[in-house]
Scaffold this active site. Sequence first.
Site, PDB file in Angstrom:
ATOM      1  N   ASP A   6       0.859  -1.180   0.000  1.00  0.00           N
ATOM      2  CA  ASP A   6       0.000   0.000   0.000  1.00  0.00           C
ATOM      3  C   ASP A   6       0.900   1.235   0.000  1.00  0.00           C
ATOM      4  O   ASP A   6       1.531   1.558   1.011  1.00  0.00           O
ATOM      5  CB  ASP A   6      -0.917  -0.006   1.230  1.00  0.00           C
ATOM      6  CG  ASP A   6      -1.690   1.294   1.388  1.00  0.00           C
ATOM      7  OD1 ASP A   6      -2.036   1.901   0.351  1.00  0.00           O
ATOM      8  OD2 ASP A   6      -1.948   1.694   2.536  1.00  0.00           O
ATOM      9  N   GLY A   8       1.220   4.941   0.160  1.00  0.00           N
ATOM     10  CA  GLY A   8       0.502   6.149   0.536  1.00  0.00           C
ATOM     11  C   GLY A   8       1.361   7.380   0.371  1.00  0.00           C
ATOM     12  O   GLY A   8       2.536   7.303  -0.001  1.00  0.00           O
ATOM     13  N   ASN A   9       0.790   8.526   0.665  1.00  0.00           N
ATOM     14  CA  ASN A   9       1.519   9.783   0.499  1.00  0.00           C
ATOM     15  C   ASN A   9       2.636   9.956   1.516  1.00  0.00           C
ATOM     16  O   ASN A   9       3.641  10.601   1.230  1.00  0.00           O
ATOM     17  CB  ASN A   9       0.546  10.963   0.602  1.00  0.00           C
ATOM     18  CG  ASN A   9      -0.357  11.067  -0.599  1.00  0.00           C
ATOM     19  OD1 ASN A   9       0.081  11.350  -1.699  1.00  0.00           O
ATOM     20  ND2 ASN A   9      -1.648  10.823  -0.395  1.00  0.00           N
ATOM     21  N   ASP A 109      -7.278   2.841  -2.501  1.00  0.00           N
ATOM     22  CA  ASP A 109      -7.135   2.526  -1.080  1.00  0.00           C
ATOM     23  C   ASP A 109      -8.472   2.641  -0.352  1.00  0.00           C
ATOM     24  O   ASP A 109      -8.770   1.866   0.560  1.00  0.00           O
ATOM     25  CB  ASP A 109      -6.074   3.416  -0.426  1.00  0.00           C
ATOM     26  CG  ASP A 109      -6.327   4.908  -0.637  1.00  0.00           C
ATOM     27  OD1 ASP A 109      -7.032   5.287  -1.600  1.00  0.00           O
ATOM     28  OD2 ASP A 109      -5.797   5.707   0.152  1.00  0.00           O
ATOM     29  N   ASP A 130     -10.112   6.739   8.044  1.00  0.00           N
ATOM     30  CA  ASP A 130      -8.677   6.552   7.834  1.00  0.00           C
ATOM     31  C   ASP A 130      -7.974   7.855   8.206  1.00  0.00           C
ATOM     32  O   ASP A 130      -8.081   8.858   7.493  1.00  0.00           O
ATOM     33  CB  ASP A 130      -8.414   6.189   6.372  1.00  0.00           C
ATOM     34  CG  ASP A 130      -6.958   5.824   6.106  1.00  0.00           C
ATOM     35  OD1 ASP A 130      -6.096   6.137   6.952  1.00  0.00           O
ATOM     36  OD2 ASP A 130      -6.669   5.241   5.046  1.00  0.00           O
TER      37      ASP A 130
END
Length: 256
Positions: A6, A8-9, A109, A130
């Site tokens: 995953d 992510g930023n 996501d 989230d």
Amino acid sequence: MLLAIDVGNTNVTLGMFEGDSLRATWRLATDIDRLADEYGSLILGLVQHSGLSPSDVKESAMTCVVPELEPVFKTVCERYFGVTPLEVGVGTRTGLKVLYDTPRDVGADRVVDAIAAIRNYGPPPLIVVDIGTATVFDAVNAEGEYLGGAIAPGPGIAFEALIRRAAKLYRVEFQRPEFAIGRNTVAALQSGLIFGYVGLVEGIVARIKGELGGEARVIGTGGYAATIARETNIIDAVDADLTLKGLRIVFDMNRS
């Protein structure tokens, strides 16, 4: 085994599944300037340190919200593990009906989080919160359909913006202060940060529950979720591995 990734930023989260069992998880800082070989060597070291072997990886699935890193992690999977990952995105079979105005705009996501919540914490209606780089709320109705949600800045981004614009304020540890009334600048900042986000989560969840028209379970995930959940009873469960679990479910749907 399945390697789930995953991207992510802020963080890259990885997990190794043996069947339904999540054998190990790891987190790396997201860096768009890091090369595939750099990520590859880091991930190999983590896998081996956990007593696993790269040859254990037979399959892979990934979701990525950083477009520049999609080819990087595809290369990592192919070069270092000898597998081509399932890249979850538009066109991937998920079994989730998305009622967003423009379904392709929903981040992968968010979709896999909703799928994992239904499978592990259902039946719906459900709300996934989230709390990470952004604070994202996802709503699933009683029919198991993804409706949409809300997006707000995450605690880290909001705090960085505050201290950047306020000359006399400074970074403090992300932890609960003793009282809501801060008697010094550190405590005052922590109060605003922790209790402010508790209020944000409680307020938006209450509105979404009202629009869903029934009682919905609330599942928290993301790097800040556990801290916020300790301060409110509105979050029913916290699952730091929700996205990884969703990736495994989607991979199984698309296995053949």
